[in-house]
Write a protein that holds these residues in place. Structure first.
Motif, short mmCIF file in Angstrom:
data_model
loop_
_atom_site.label_atom_id
_atom_site.label_comp_id
_atom_site.label_asym_id
_atom_site.label_seq_id
_atom_site.Cartn_x
_atom_site.Cartn_y
_atom_site.Cartn_z
N ASP A 136 1.09 -1.25 -0.05
CA ASP A 136 -0.05 0.00 0.02
C ASP A 136 0.86 1.14 -0.06
OD1 ASP A 136 -1.63 2.25 0.61
OD2 ASP A 136 -2.86 0.91 1.69
N THR A 137 1.05 2.08 -1.23
CA THR A 137 1.87 3.01 -1.31
C THR A 137 1.53 4.29 -0.57
OG1 THR A 137 1.00 3.67 -3.48
CG2 THR A 137 2.99 2.20 -3.65
N SER A 138 0.43 4.24 -0.05
CA SER A 138 0.03 5.20 0.77
C SER A 138 0.85 5.41 2.06
CB SER A 138 -1.53 5.29 1.03
OG SER A 138 -1.88 4.40 1.92
N LEU A 139 1.33 4.22 2.48
CA LEU A 139 2.26 3.89 3.73
C LEU A 139 3.80 4.04 3.61
CD1 LEU A 139 -0.01 1.21 5.24
CD2 LEU A 139 -0.04 3.56 6.01
N TYR A 140 4.19 3.49 2.28
CA TYR A 140 5.54 3.45 1.97
C TYR A 140 5.82 3.68 0.72
CZ TYR A 140 9.96 1.10 1.52
OH TYR A 140 11.52 1.07 1.31
N LYS A 141 6.96 4.74 0.47
CA LYS A 141 7.05 5.20 -0.75
C LYS A 141 8.26 4.90 -1.57
CE LYS A 141 3.71 8.19 0.00
NZ LYS A 141 2.15 8.05 -1.02
N GLY A 142 9.03 3.74 -0.67
CA GLY A 142 10.47 3.37 -1.17
C GLY A 142 10.31 2.14 -2.36
N ASP A 143 11.40 1.52 -2.54
CA ASP A 143 11.47 0.30 -3.48
C ASP A 143 10.80 -0.64 -2.99
OD1 ASP A 143 12.17 -1.17 -5.56
OD2 ASP A 143 14.45 -1.68 -4.65
N ILE A 144 9.66 -1.08 -3.81
CA ILE A 144 9.04 -2.42 -3.44
C ILE A 144 9.45 -3.68 -4.17
CG2 ILE A 144 6.96 -1.05 -3.01
CD1 ILE A 144 5.62 -1.71 -5.62
N ASN A 145 10.47 -3.38 -5.08
CA ASN A 145 11.00 -4.58 -6.06
C ASN A 145 12.30 -5.17 -5.18
OD1 ASN A 145 9.25 -4.29 -8.40
ND2 ASN A 145 10.39 -2.27 -8.30
N THR A 146 11.88 -5.53 -3.70
CA THR A 146 12.72 -6.30 -3.25
C THR A 146 11.97 -7.28 -1.94
OG1 THR A 146 14.56 -5.89 -1.44
CG2 THR A 146 13.21 -4.33 -1.77
N SER A 147 12.47 -8.26 -1.62
CA SER A 147 12.24 -8.91 -0.39
C SER A 147 12.53 -8.71 0.68
CB SER A 147 13.06 -10.61 -0.38
OG SER A 147 12.55 -11.20 -1.92
N SER A 148 13.28 -7.76 0.78
CA SER A 148 13.48 -6.85 2.18
C SER A 148 12.24 -6.33 2.67
CB SER A 148 14.40 -5.77 1.86
OG SER A 148 14.12 -4.90 0.98
N ILE A 149 11.22 -5.97 1.77
CA ILE A 149 10.01 -5.66 2.38
C ILE A 149 9.18 -6.51 3.50
CG2 ILE A 149 7.59 -5.35 1.67
CD1 ILE A 149 9.26 -2.95 0.81
N PHE A 150 9.49 -7.87 3.43
CA PHE A 150 9.10 -8.83 4.37
C PHE A 150 10.23 -9.38 5.25
CE2 PHE A 150 9.55 -12.05 1.17
CZ PHE A 150 9.77 -13.08 1.94
N LEU A 151 11.44 -9.23 4.73
CA LEU A 151 12.94 -9.91 5.45
C LEU A 151 13.34 -9.15 6.42
CD1 LEU A 151 14.02 -12.32 2.71
CD2 LEU A 151 12.76 -12.88 4.71
N ASP A 152 13.42 -7.61 5.71
CA ASP A 152 14.02 -6.67 6.67
C ASP A 152 13.23 -5.29 6.25
OD1 ASP A 152 16.66 -7.47 7.77
OD2 ASP A 152 16.95 -8.05 5.58
N PRO A 153 11.85 -5.47 7.06
CA PRO A 153 10.85 -4.54 6.67
C PRO A 153 11.21 -3.25 7.05
CG PRO A 153 10.06 -6.26 8.09
CD PRO A 153 11.51 -6.63 8.06
N PRO A 154 10.94 -2.12 6.29
CA PRO A 154 10.82 -0.66 6.65
C PRO A 154 10.16 -0.33 7.84
CG PRO A 154 9.53 -0.90 4.56
CD PRO A 154 10.31 -2.15 4.92
N GLN A 155 10.38 0.66 8.62
CA GLN A 155 9.47 0.93 9.70
C GLN A 155 8.26 1.21 9.64
OE1 GLN A 155 10.99 0.39 12.97
NE2 GLN A 155 8.90 0.93 13.53
N GLU A 156 7.96 1.87 8.61
CA GLU A 156 6.53 2.29 8.20
C GLU A 156 5.68 0.90 7.64
OE1 GLU A 156 9.12 5.10 5.25
OE2 GLU A 156 9.26 3.06 6.45
N LEU A 157 6.27 -0.03 7.69
CA LEU A 157 5.38 -1.63 7.44
C LEU A 157 5.64 -2.65 8.51
CD1 LEU A 157 6.23 -1.68 3.62
CD2 LEU A 157 4.29 -0.86 4.64
N VAL A 158 6.31 -2.21 9.57
CA VAL A 158 6.43 -3.10 10.53
C VAL A 158 5.12 -3.37 11.41
CG1 VAL A 158 7.31 -3.46 12.91
CG2 VAL A 158 8.84 -2.63 11.16
N GLY A 159 4.67 -4.61 11.56
CA GLY A 159 3.33 -4.84 12.08
C GLY A 159 1.97 -4.64 11.06
#
Length: 344
Positions: A136-159
């Protein structure tokens, strides 16, 4: 893999009735949840005067265990590519010879001599796609073409992250995140995989199949999930986007197979031929929003699927995708141990 797209109960049977006399028998389909077009079923019932019942499952392992146990009453199952050979070797599916059926000419050449069913002696294409990142790009504006989204989540998406509870997809993607190869038995690498998943899990909100409605209500901010579900989620939440993990992601193809102990084998074969017709294949895709592998079906697709970014892998990420092989039993056991620990 495809795919269980909502939190439907496992093995919840739904009967679709056209209100006609069922003199020509029945057909019992065992398929992934929310993956079977009601319009397709109604059309088949009307054309062949066959009463169809669809029963849902939530994973390849669930389906395999149910059929292994016997007494299931199903005629058709829809396993993913890396499971087909398990079904074949265990003698659970019949050599239905779809390659000799009238509509086989419509199967795209890409999907004929596939490693899991060379020449298509057992299975017919249902749908194919890939597992990637929904955000949901209203919450996160960074690169989404990476598995780090769920393996090393950005703070905006934690939880706020959901991860599909699919062992092979999750382990494949995590192994690729560390530069490894699928079916590796490298203990040092697998320890990294295990440690990373255990570390990441507390930052997720769920490991569940009920994703589409959760993006609609904005309860989820991201997910490791399937591309067709991403398209359906975007239709309900315009801020949803789909990312292709540059580190590596799994493709899947789910295919229809005739069970060896089917009670209605001829009706099952009718259905296998039926779904290789381009107009009928388009009904399958139009419902679940995945590609289908049948030539000519594109012209009958809904408008929202034509040019959809969730269905067109950008050129720079195409080589990052792989179809999963069936790993040797000893490797599968290693992966299962990691997965079991992750479920604790």
């Amino acid at each position: 893999m495809r795919r269980a797209l909502t939190a439907l109960a496992t093995a919840a049977a739904i009967a679709v009735s056209a209100g006609a006399a069922w003199a020509d028998g029945q057909l019992n389909i065992y398929n992934w949840g929310n993956y079977t077009s009601p319009d397709l079923i109604k059309k088949f019932e009307k054309q062949y005067n066959v009463k169809v019942t669809v029963t849902d499952y939530d994973s390849n392992d669930t389906a395999l265990a149910k059929v292994r146990a016997g007494g299931h009453g199903f005629d058709i199952v829809v396993p993913s590519a890396n499971y087909v050979q398990i079904w074949v070797k265990e003698g659970l599916i019949a050599e239905a010879r779809p390659d000799q059926m009238e509509n086989f000419k419509n199967v795209d050449e890409r999907w004929v001599n596939v490693p899991w069913d060379p020449g298509r002696h057992y299975t017919v294409p249902w749908q194919w796609g890939l597992t990637g990142i929904i955000v949901d790009t209203s919450l996160y504006k960074g690169d989404i073409n990476t598995s780090s989204i769920f393996l090393d989540p950005p703070q905006e998406l934690v939880g706020k992250i959901n991860v599909a509870p699919e062992m092979n997809d999750v382990l494949f993607t995590t192994i690729k995140y560390f530069g490894g190869k699928w079916c590796t038995d490298d203990r040092a690498l697998l320890k990294k995989v295990r440690d990373k998943l255990v570390e990441a899990k507390p930052k997720w909100i769920a490991m569940d199949y009920g994703t589409i409605e959760k993006f609609a209500s904005r309860d989820y901010g991201a997910a490791f999930y399937w591309n067709g579900a991403a398209l359906r989620s975007r239709e309900q939440n315009p801020d949803v986007r789909f990312g292709y993990p540059k580190e590596g992601f799994p493709y899947f193809m789910d295919s229809v197979a005739l069970l060896k102990d089917a009670k209605n084998p001829e009706n099952a074969k009718l259905f296998m031929n039926f779904i290789m017709d381009p107009q009928n294949a388009a009904l399958i895709s139009g419902f679940a929003k995945y590609a289908n592998g049948i030539k000519g079906s594109e012209q009958y697709m809904p408008a929202d699927m034509k040019g959809a970014p969730e269905l067109i892998v950008p050129e720079q990420y195409q080589k990052a995708g792989e179809f999963l092989e069936t790993c040797p039993p000893e490797v599968h056991d290693l992966y299962t141990k990691i997965w079991t620990e992750l479920q604790k």
